[in-house]
Design a protein around this motif. Structure first.
Motif, mmCIF file in Angstrom:
data_model
loop_
_atom_site.group_PDB
_atom_site.id
_atom_site.type_symbol
_atom_site.label_atom_id
_atom_site.label_comp_id
_atom_site.label_asym_id
_atom_site.label_seq_id
_atom_site.Cartn_x
_atom_site.Cartn_y
_atom_site.Cartn_z
ATOM 1 N N UNK A 364 8.626 -1.993 -0.844
ATOM 2 C CA UNK A 364 9.324 -2.323 -2.012
ATOM 3 C C UNK A 364 9.104 -3.740 -2.759
ATOM 4 N N UNK A 365 9.160 -4.668 -1.729
ATOM 5 C CA UNK A 365 8.878 -6.330 -2.097
ATOM 6 C C UNK A 365 7.276 -6.289 -2.588
ATOM 7 N N UNK A 366 6.385 -5.732 -2.096
ATOM 8 C CA UNK A 366 4.992 -5.575 -2.629
ATOM 9 C C UNK A 366 4.966 -4.885 -4.037
ATOM 10 N N UNK A 367 5.529 -3.763 -4.153
ATOM 11 C CA UNK A 367 5.047 -3.093 -5.490
ATOM 12 C C UNK A 367 6.012 -3.612 -6.578
ATOM 13 N N UNK A 368 7.472 -4.236 -6.129
ATOM 14 C CA UNK A 368 8.050 -4.729 -7.339
ATOM 15 C C UNK A 368 7.511 -6.103 -7.535
ATOM 16 N N UNK A 369 6.818 -6.920 -6.705
ATOM 17 C CA UNK A 369 6.040 -7.977 -7.116
ATOM 18 C C UNK A 369 5.054 -7.856 -7.977
ATOM 19 N N UNK A 370 4.119 -6.728 -7.566
ATOM 20 C CA UNK A 370 3.014 -6.497 -8.509
ATOM 21 C C UNK A 370 3.418 -5.773 -10.131
ATOM 22 N N UNK A 371 4.737 -5.306 -9.956
ATOM 23 C CA UNK A 371 5.390 -4.933 -11.406
ATOM 24 C C UNK A 371 5.718 -6.318 -11.947
ATOM 25 N N UNK A 372 6.188 -7.069 -11.414
ATOM 26 C CA UNK A 372 6.693 -8.511 -11.983
ATOM 27 C C UNK A 372 5.395 -9.234 -12.622
ATOM 28 N N UNK A 373 4.501 -9.337 -11.686
ATOM 29 C CA UNK A 373 3.260 -9.958 -11.939
ATOM 30 C C UNK A 373 2.708 -9.287 -13.461
ATOM 31 N N UNK A 374 2.681 -7.861 -13.587
ATOM 32 C CA UNK A 374 1.878 -7.329 -14.521
ATOM 33 C C UNK A 374 3.080 -7.665 -15.771
ATOM 34 N N UNK A 387 12.024 -7.644 -11.591
ATOM 35 C CA UNK A 387 11.189 -7.038 -10.681
ATOM 36 C C UNK A 387 10.924 -8.033 -9.598
ATOM 37 N N UNK A 388 10.892 -9.367 -9.852
ATOM 38 C CA UNK A 388 10.978 -10.321 -8.599
ATOM 39 C C UNK A 388 12.269 -10.231 -7.936
ATOM 40 N N UNK A 389 13.362 -10.024 -8.557
ATOM 41 C CA UNK A 389 14.653 -10.089 -8.110
ATOM 42 C C UNK A 389 14.950 -9.169 -6.979
ATOM 43 N N UNK A 390 14.070 -7.861 -7.633
ATOM 44 C CA UNK A 390 14.169 -6.678 -6.911
ATOM 45 C C UNK A 390 13.436 -6.656 -5.413
ATOM 46 N N UNK A 391 12.295 -7.580 -5.572
ATOM 47 C CA UNK A 391 11.261 -7.745 -4.260
ATOM 48 C C UNK A 391 12.053 -8.584 -3.317
ATOM 49 N N UNK A 392 12.773 -9.751 -4.053
ATOM 50 C CA UNK A 392 13.304 -10.681 -2.942
ATOM 51 C C UNK A 392 14.598 -9.911 -2.427
#
Length: 592
Positions: A364-374, A387-392
Motif C-alpha cells: 500500500x505504501x509503495x503504490x500510494x507513493x507511486x500515485x502521489x509522485x504521478x 496519496x502520500x498521506x495514505x502511504x504514510x
C-alpha cells in the motif's frame, strides 16, 4: 522530482513457475526487484522489501491502447508462491575437514571488513544517524580546503562505511548473532528468507541468516537471501558499503549452485542498484533462462531497459512480465513505462488497480507513493498529498512518501512543513535527491543561516557520491544533476558525458543538456534537451531546462512556449527553478 528509478519497490522472493489460472490464488506483492539506481527515490524499485498479507490480488493487463482486464483472487503468504521447494545445492557435509573449510569460507564472507578500527555507536544510536554524522564530518572537512579534502577523504570514508557496518549489521564474525545464540539455534534458511525480507527487523534477520550460514555454509538459497538482504539494507540505510558484501554472498551462492536463478536474479538487482544497467540486463536474462517466471528478474529486466533508454523494449518487457507474473512490482513498472511515453491516464489507471488489490502495508505504501509522485508530476499537489498521506498511514517511516510529501508541501506553499519533513528524511537517509531539494528550500526561505545550511546539504551530496563510488556504484548522474546547479559546472559536464556514454535515457539527455548549458555551450545542449522531451514524458524540469537553453540560443518563441508549459504543468516543480522560469518569461515579454 528526480528520476524515478528502482530503489523502493516491494519485491517477491524466489519464483517457481507461471501464474495460476484465473480463480486460483494470486501472489501478493512481494520483496524487491533489485536501485535507484539513481539520484532519487522513486518507482519502480530495486529493494528487497516485502509485505505479507491476504486479500484480493488484482491483475492488470494493458495491451495496445488502454485495454485492461482484472483478475481477482485471494492470496496469503509473504509475497512468494505457496509451493514447496527443494533447495538445489544443499549438501550434508560428513567429513570434519570439509565442513571446517566450508565454515571458514563462510566466516570470511560474513565477518566485518578488516583494516579500520571504529568504536560502535552508543546506546540507541541508529545506523542512519551514525552514517549521517560521518558524512557531515566528511563534508565539513571537504569545504575547508581542497588539500584537506584529498588528505582525509579515504580515512573519513572508511569511518563512515565501517560505522554503518557496526551500527547496521552487527557482528559478522566471531560469535553467532544474538545473545546466547549458537549454531544449534540457527533456523532454516527458507523460514528466514520470508522474515528477513518482509519488512521486519532487517538487521536481526541478517544476523539470523549469518548464524544459519555458519552452521550450514553450503546453503545455496541462504547465501542468495543474504545477498538480497544486504542490497535491501543498502537501500534502507543509504549505505553503499553493503553492496560488496552482497556481491560476495551472491558469488558464494553461485559457486555452490552454478547458474541458480535466485542468485542470478539477485545479481541483477545488485547491478541495478549500482547503476550498472547492462550488467542488470545480462543477469536478468540469465536468470530468466533458468526460470522465465522469476518476478525479480522480470522486474530488473524492465528497470535495466528503462534506464538504458530502450523504451520500446521496456514496453515489451513490461507486457511479458504482466502476462507471466502480474503483481505490484510489475504493475508499477508497467505504469512507469506508460508515463515515460506520455500515457499518464493509463499509468494512473494501472496504479489505482494495483492499489485496490494491495493489502500488505508495504505494498500500500509503495503504490500510494507511486500515485502521489504521478500526481505531483502533473501539478496536482492536493491529490499528491492525499496519496502520500495514505502511504504514510500504511508505513509512517516510508522515506519516498515522506520526500514526496515534502515536495508537495513546498509546492502548496507550506515551506516550513516541507523543510521539517525533508530534514527527517536526510537525517535517516542522506541521498542526493532529498539533500539537493532541502538545500534549495533553505535557499528559497532565505532566513539567517540558511545559505550555510544549503551549502552543507550540497557538500553532503559530494560526500555521498564518494561513498557510493567506494561501494561500486556509478554516481555520475547524481553528480551531474547536483553540480550543474550547486557545484562545479565543469565537473557536472564530465559526469554527464560519462553517463551519456553509458546510456541514452531521457534523464541522462536532460542532465547532459543542462550541464552543457551551464558551461556556456547552449547550442550543443539544445539537441539533447529536445531528446529529453521527445518521448512524450511530461516533466516540468525538462521543459524548464529546454526553455532556458532555447532562450540562450536566441529562440525566444520556443523558449516562451517551453517555459510556459513547465509552469502550467507543475508550477511547484522547484521553488528556485520556477522562480527562474518566471523571471525569464518576464524578460522575454519585456523584450518583445
Amino acid at each position: 522530482m528526480p528520476p524515478r528509478t528502482n530503489d523502493h519497490t516491494p519485491e517477491s522472493g524466489r519464483d517457481t513457475g507461471p501464474a495460476e489460472p484465473a480463480g486460483l490464488s494470486a501472489p501478493s506483492a512481494s520483496t524487491g526487484a533489485g536501485a535507484p539506481p539513481g539520484p532519487t527515490n522513486a518507482r519502480p524499485g530495486t529493494g528487497a522489501r516485502t509485505g505479507t498479507g491476504s486479500g484480493p490480488a488484482t491483475r492488470t493487463r494493458t495491451g495496445a491502447g488502454a485495454r485492461t482486464k482484472a483478475r481477482t483472487g485471494t492470496g496469503t503468504g509473504t509475497g512468494t508462491r505457496a509451493r514447496s521447494e527443494t533447495r538445489a545445492g544443499v549438501k550434508t557435509e560428513t567429513e570434519t575437514g570439509t565442513r571446517a573449510r566450508a565454515r571458514a569460507r563462510a566466516e570470511a564472507i560474513v565477518r566485518p571488513e578488516s583494516g579500520a578500527e571504529v568504536t560502535g555507536p552508543g546506546p540507541g544510536a541508529s545506523p542512519s544517524g551514525v552514517r549521517t554524522a560521518s558524512l557531515r564530518r566528511f563534508a565539513t572537512t571537504a569545504r575547508r580546503s581542497r588539500g584537506a579534502h584529498l588528505t582525509v577523504c579515504g580515512a573519513l570514508l572508511a569511518v563512515a562505511m565501517t560505522a554503518g557496518a557496526v551500527a547496521g549489521g552487527g557482528d559478522r564474525g566471531g560469535s553467532p548473532a544474538g545473545a546466547g545464540a549458537g549454531t544449534d539455534a540457527a533456523p532454516a534458511a527458507g523460514a528466514l528468507a520470508a522474515g528477513v525480507l518482509a519488512g521486519g527487523d532487517l538487521d536481526a534477520g541478517i544476523r539470523a541468516l549469518q548464524s544459519h550460514l555458519r552452521a550450514q555454509p553450503r546453503d545455496v538459497s541462504a547465501w542468495a537471501n543474504l545477498g538480497l538482504a544486504y542490497v535491501e539494507q543498502a537501500r534502507t540505510d543509504g549505505d553503499p558499503s553493503r553492496y560488496p558484501q552482497a556481491e560476495r554472498a551472491f558469488d558464494r551462492s553461485l559457486s555452490l549452485g552454478s547458474g541458480n536463478e535466485q542468485a542470478l536474479a539477485g545479481r541483477a538487482a545488485l547491478a541495478a542498484a549500482r547503476h550498472d544497467f547492462p550488467g542488470a540486463l545480462k543477469y536478468a536474462d540469465r536468470a530468466l533462462e533458468q526460470n522465465p517466471y522469476s518476478e525479480r528478474a522480470l522486474s530488473s529486466r524492465i528497470d535495466a531497459l528503462v534506464e538504458l533508454g530502450r523504451y520500446d523494449e521496456a514496453a515489451e518487457a513490461a507486457d511479458t512480465a504482466d502476462d507471466r507474473r502480474p503483481g505490484v512490482p510489475v504493475f508499477t513498472r508497467y505504469a512507469y513505462v506508460r508515463e515515460l511515453r506520455g500515457d499518464v491516464r493509463t499509468a494512473r489507471e494501472v496504479l489505482e488497480r494495483a492499489l485496490g488489490g494491495a493489502s500488505a502495508p508495504a505494498d500500500v505504501a509503495y503504490v500510494a507513493t507511486a500515485l502521489g509522485q504521478l500526481a505531483w508530476n502533473q501539478g496536482d499537489h492536493e491529490t499528491a498529498l492525499t496519496h502520500f498521506a495514505r502511504a504514510l498511514a500504511a508505513d509512517e517511516e516510508y522515506l519516498p512518501a515522506l520526500e514526496g510529501r515534502a515536495r508537495a508541501q513546498a509546492a502548496s506553499g507550506d515551506l516550513a512543513g516541507a523543510i521539517g519533513t525533508l530534514e527527517q528524511v536526510v537525517v535517516r537517509s542522506p541521498l542526493p535527491g532529498p539533500l539537493v531539494a532541502l538545500g534549495e528550500l533553505y535557499e528559497a526561505r532565505g532566513a539567517d543561516g540558511d545559505r550555510t545550511k544549503a551549502a552543507d546539504q550540497y557538500a553532503l551530496v559530494d560526500a555521498h557520491a564518494a561513498l557510493a563510488r567506494a561501494g561500486g556504484v556509478n554516481a555520475d548522474l547524481d553528480t551531474a544533476l547536483a553540480a550543474a546547479d550547486h557545484g562545479d559546472p565543469e565537473a557536472a559536464l564530465r559526469a554527464a558525458r560519462a553517463e551519456w556514454d553509458r546510456r541514452h535515457s531521457v534523464h541522462t539527455a536532460d542532465a547532459l543538456a543542462w550541464a552543457l548549458h551551464r558551461n556556456g555551450r547552449s547550442e550543443e545542449a539544445l539537441p539533447h534537451a529536445r531528446r529529453a522531451t521527445a518521448t512524450g514524458y511530461r516533466n516540468a524540469v525538462f521543459l524548464h531546462h529546454r526553455g532556458m537553453i532555447e532562450r540562450a540560443t536566441g529562440r525566444d518563441g520556443d523558449a516562451r512556449r517551453s517555459l510556459t508549459a513547465a509552469l502550467e504543468l507543475n508550477p511547484g516543480f522547484s521553488l528556485l527553478g520556477a522562480r527562474e522560469a518566471r523571471a525569464a518569461l518576464e524578460d522575454l515579454e519585456a523584450a518583445r
